[in-house]
Design an enzyme around this catalytic site. Structure first.
Site, PDB file in Angstrom:
ATOM      1  N   LYS A 134       0.712  -1.104   0.003  1.00  0.00           N
ATOM      2  CA  LYS A 134      -0.093   0.105  -0.131  1.00  0.00           C
ATOM      3  C   LYS A 134       0.901   1.303   0.046  1.00  0.00           C
ATOM      4  O   LYS A 134       0.778   2.075  -0.762  1.00  0.00           O
ATOM      5  CB  LYS A 134      -1.285   0.010   1.400  1.00  0.00           C
ATOM      6  CG  LYS A 134      -1.843   1.280   1.319  1.00  0.00           C
ATOM      7  CD  LYS A 134      -3.327   0.623   1.859  1.00  0.00           C
ATOM      8  CE  LYS A 134      -3.239   0.348   3.251  1.00  0.00           C
ATOM      9  NZ  LYS A 134      -3.199   1.467   4.196  1.00  0.00           N
ATOM     10  N   SER A 135       1.921   1.277   0.815  1.00  0.00           N
ATOM     11  CA  SER A 135       2.738   2.383   1.010  1.00  0.00           C
ATOM     12  C   SER A 135       3.229   2.771  -0.377  1.00  0.00           C
ATOM     13  O   SER A 135       3.369   4.011  -1.096  1.00  0.00           O
ATOM     14  CB  SER A 135       3.813   2.286   2.006  1.00  0.00           C
ATOM     15  OG  SER A 135       3.457   2.042   3.108  1.00  0.00           O
ATOM     16  N   GLY A 187      -5.162   7.682   5.730  1.00  0.00           N
ATOM     17  CA  GLY A 187      -4.262   8.785   6.118  1.00  0.00           C
ATOM     18  C   GLY A 187      -2.930   9.161   5.293  1.00  0.00           C
ATOM     19  O   GLY A 187      -2.474  10.292   5.047  1.00  0.00           O
ATOM     20  N   ASP A 202       1.935  -1.165  11.657  1.00  0.00           N
ATOM     21  CA  ASP A 202       0.651  -1.520  11.685  1.00  0.00           C
ATOM     22  C   ASP A 202       0.555  -2.962  11.936  1.00  0.00           C
ATOM     23  O   ASP A 202      -0.693  -3.428  11.488  1.00  0.00           O
ATOM     24  CB  ASP A 202       0.478  -1.401   9.971  1.00  0.00           C
ATOM     25  CG  ASP A 202       0.398   0.248   9.608  1.00  0.00           C
ATOM     26  OD1 ASP A 202       0.048   0.925  10.259  1.00  0.00           O
ATOM     27  OD2 ASP A 202       0.799   0.373   8.341  1.00  0.00           O
ATOM     28  N   GLN A 206       4.741   9.211   7.146  1.00  0.00           N
ATOM     29  CA  GLN A 206       3.841  10.217   6.603  1.00  0.00           C
ATOM     30  C   GLN A 206       4.225  11.588   6.409  1.00  0.00           C
ATOM     31  O   GLN A 206       4.177  12.440   5.501  1.00  0.00           O
ATOM     32  CB  GLN A 206       2.434   9.960   6.850  1.00  0.00           C
ATOM     33  CG  GLN A 206       1.877   8.504   6.783  1.00  0.00           C
ATOM     34  CD  GLN A 206       0.334   8.435   7.315  1.00  0.00           C
ATOM     35  OE1 GLN A 206      -0.112   9.349   7.894  1.00  0.00           O
ATOM     36  NE2 GLN A 206      -0.145   7.273   7.069  1.00  0.00           N
ATOM     37  N   ARG A 264       2.666   6.162  -3.460  1.00  0.00           N
ATOM     38  CA  ARG A 264       3.880   6.746  -3.826  1.00  0.00           C
ATOM     39  C   ARG A 264       3.833   6.583  -5.151  1.00  0.00           C
ATOM     40  O   ARG A 264       4.495   7.526  -5.904  1.00  0.00           O
ATOM     41  CB  ARG A 264       5.321   6.474  -2.882  1.00  0.00           C
ATOM     42  CG  ARG A 264       4.965   6.795  -1.345  1.00  0.00           C
ATOM     43  CD  ARG A 264       6.033   6.127  -0.579  1.00  0.00           C
ATOM     44  NE  ARG A 264       6.096   6.506   0.682  1.00  0.00           N
ATOM     45  CZ  ARG A 264       5.254   6.188   1.782  1.00  0.00           C
ATOM     46  NH1 ARG A 264       4.013   5.577   1.441  1.00  0.00           N
ATOM     47  NH2 ARG A 264       5.429   6.697   2.891  1.00  0.00           N
ATOM     48  N   ARG A 305      -5.815   2.279  18.133  1.00  0.00           N
ATOM     49  CA  ARG A 305      -5.869   0.691  18.032  1.00  0.00           C
ATOM     50  C   ARG A 305      -5.526  -0.037  19.277  1.00  0.00           C
ATOM     51  O   ARG A 305      -5.949  -0.982  19.378  1.00  0.00           O
ATOM     52  CB  ARG A 305      -4.617   0.253  17.028  1.00  0.00           C
ATOM     53  CG  ARG A 305      -5.171   0.511  15.663  1.00  0.00           C
ATOM     54  CD  ARG A 305      -4.188  -0.058  14.353  1.00  0.00           C
ATOM     55  NE  ARG A 305      -4.991  -0.047  13.142  1.00  0.00           N
ATOM     56  CZ  ARG A 305      -4.099   0.370  12.102  1.00  0.00           C
ATOM     57  NH1 ARG A 305      -2.943   0.293  12.033  1.00  0.00           N
ATOM     58  NH2 ARG A 305      -4.915   0.290  10.945  1.00  0.00           N
TER      59      ARG A 305
HETATM   60  C1  S3P Z   1       2.655   4.815   6.102  1.00  0.00           C
HETATM   61  C2  S3P Z   1       2.954   5.065   7.267  1.00  0.00           C
HETATM   62  C3  S3P Z   1       2.728   4.781   8.687  1.00  0.00           C
HETATM   63  C4  S3P Z   1       1.434   3.567   8.600  1.00  0.00           C
HETATM   64  C5  S3P Z   1       0.710   3.685   7.489  1.00  0.00           C
HETATM   65  C6  S3P Z   1       1.503   4.014   6.102  1.00  0.00           C
HETATM   66  C7  S3P Z   1       3.014   5.317   4.997  1.00  0.00           C
HETATM   67  O1  S3P Z   1       2.008   5.831   9.276  1.00  0.00           O
HETATM   68  O2  S3P Z   1       1.026   3.418   9.958  1.00  0.00           O
HETATM   69  O3  S3P Z   1      -0.263   2.763   7.498  1.00  0.00           O
HETATM   70  O4  S3P Z   1       2.972   4.528   3.867  1.00  0.00           O
HETATM   71  O5  S3P Z   1       3.912   6.354   5.009  1.00  0.00           O
HETATM   72  P1  S3P Z   1       2.855   7.015  10.119  1.00  0.00           P
HETATM   73  O6  S3P Z   1       4.067   7.487   9.166  1.00  0.00           O
HETATM   74  O7  S3P Z   1       2.113   7.787  10.438  1.00  0.00           O
HETATM   75  O8  S3P Z   1       3.430   6.363  11.167  1.00  0.00           O
END
Ligand code: S3P
Length: 476
Positions: free
Chosen positions: A57-58, A130, A355, A205, A62, A386
């Protein structure tokens, strides 16, 4: 045939082709919550099979975002086709990039250049994500556009100040709901100011939002990261040809990007998401007689905290066929039923498994002895609180727990089960407790599995294909 995005059109386009799940289609400006889907998970043994989980997903967020501002056509294989990422694809289209999916499942993104994004003519809806909204805020920050950002009830409760604060320092203006939350309007900076920013929270993030904003700021933007977080943004920026430098100094990582330098479109191959693999992996460890292989999993060291912890707990996990793909370490995971024992999980490990605490807590409930997890303050501001949601789910299924503001202790020995878990619009709480139901004495129910579609649309099908027994219940 590809689907046509009916409500989101790139400027000057008749229609933009893209593939997505029609069940997440929604009308202009209205956000329909998905139908509630209660699920139940019953005891199952001997999980077997070779499986693949969806793309990371990350990396998927991107790849779409960098593709949207690169010059040329970026092609993405293995993109996660789940709600969170589809919302990002829609947002990129609304900002002027062109996105489409071909018959072979490859996504094509025609970028507009680092300064080329335009004001969307409707709100950008990031749903539950988020990562989607925070990274997009950074991406939009240093182009003089105006965009209204919205999300679902869960996302609208989450803190945005961690991103708006540094972006304001760069010259961006925001109008936000109370507490600086969504819905918010971003007014991108016309005369952006590059900054040096030390992260006050260990958040990839926030780091990524500032670096993405730096791409169109004149001069050098630097993020100082006292605690290392996932580094997909840095790796992918390098691959796209960004002028990026990373230096370790005084125990912190200094990441700098030179702005106003065009990116070059790339071919990206996205491996399987370790955070999604975590669910079938723990299911196989806990369920007697299991032996599964999860293929093509990304093993970036900033994401492998769960593997480290499970190995310490006595898990039988082997990494087969180690290789590199898409600029990331990748391997196949062979997982066998194992007798686990409790451990102390140090706070320093939290960023590399942030996560994974919900599913680790389920594993801990079946381990021998107590597991103590520390440094969990960030769990309070995820898709749900969580820490509270996990603890409530464990307790209602007869597991003894203790907790503090940033720690959780789980007493092992097995879970009687029989509880109905409240998932609070959180996909990972939903999947974690469905895994619990496979091994607890009595079945486990969850109030709503619909949010699983945000990250792992075929979770139930894939689990049942290995021998799990997860079924839908009629909504209450
Ligand atoms: C993510 C960073 C994490 C993670 C989220 C995905 C990302 O959050 O919990 O599911 O893709 O950069 P944080 O960077 O706020 O910890």
């Amino acid at each position: 045939m590809p689907w046509v995005l009916p409500n989101v059109k790139a400027r000057g386009e008749k229609g933009v082709t893209a593939h997505f799940n029609p069940c997440i289609e929604f009308g202009e400006m209205t956000r329909m919550p998905p139908p509630i889907q209660p699920l139940i998970s019953r005891k199952a043994t001997g999980l077997k099979g070779r499986i693949k989980v969806p793309g990371d997903k990350s990396m998927s967020h991107r790849a779409l975002m960098l593709g949207a501002i690169a010059i040329g056509e970026t092609r993405i294989k293995g993109l996660l086709e789940a709600e969170d990422v589809v919302n990002t694809a829609r947002a990129m289209t609304a900002l002027g990039a062109r996105t489409s999916r071909d018959e072979a499942g490859v996504w094509h993104v025609q970028g507009v250049g680092v300064a080329g994004l335009q004001s969307p003519d409707q709100p950008l809806d990031f749903g539950n994500s988020g990562t989607g909204v925070r990274l997009a805020m950074g991406l939009m920050a240093t182009t003089p556009l105006i965009a209204h950002c919205i999300g679902d009830a869960s996302l609208s409760r989450r803190p945005m100040g961690r991103v708006t604060k540094p972006l304001q320092d760069m010259g961006v203006r925001f109008e936000a709901a109370e507490g600086g939350r969504l819905p918010l309007t971003i007014y991108g900076a016309k005369h952006a100011v590059p900054i040096t920013y030390t992260l006050p929270v260990a958040s990839a993030q926030v780091k990524s939002a500032v670096l993405l904003a730096g791409l169109n700021a004149p001069g050098r933007t630097t993020v100082i990261e006292p605690v290392a977080t996932r580094d997909h943004t840095e790796r992918m920026l390098k691959a796209f040809g960004a002028k990026l430098g990373v230096m370790d100094m005084d125990g912190a990582r200094h990441i700098s990007v030179e702005g106003q330098h065009e990116l070059v479109a790339q071919e990206i191959d996205i491996p399987g998401d370790p955070s999604s693999a975590a669910f079938p992996l723990v299911a196989a460890l806990l369920s007697e007689g299991s032996d599964i292989t999860i293929e093509n999993i990304m093993l970036n060291p900033t994401r492998t905290g769960l593997l480290t912890t499970l190995l310490e707990m006595g898990a039988q996990i082997g990494i087969e066929n180690p290789r590199t793909a898409g600029g990331e370490e990748v391997g196949d995971l062979r997982v066998r039923y194992s007798k686990l024992h409790g451990v102390r999980v140090p706070a320093a490990r939290a960023p590399s498994m942030i996560d994974e605490y919900p599913i680790l807590s389920v594993a801990a409930a079946f381990a021998e002895g107590t597991t103590r997890m520390e440094g969990l303050e960030e769990l309070r501001v995820k898709e749900s609180d969580r820490l509270a949601a996990v603890e409530a789910g464990l307790q209602i299924n007869g597991v003894v727990t203790h907790s503090g503001p940033d720690w959780l202790e789980v007493s092992g020995g097995g879970a009687p089960g029989g509880g109905r878990v409240i998932t609070h619009m959180d996909h990972r709480i939903a999947m974690a407790f469905l895994v619990m139901g496979l091994t607890s004495r009595i079945h486990v129910g969850i109030d709503d599995g619909s949010f699983i579609a945000t990250s792992f649309p075929d979770f139930v099908g894939l689990m049942n294909g290995m021998g799990a027994r997860i079924a839908a219940l009629p909504p209450k």
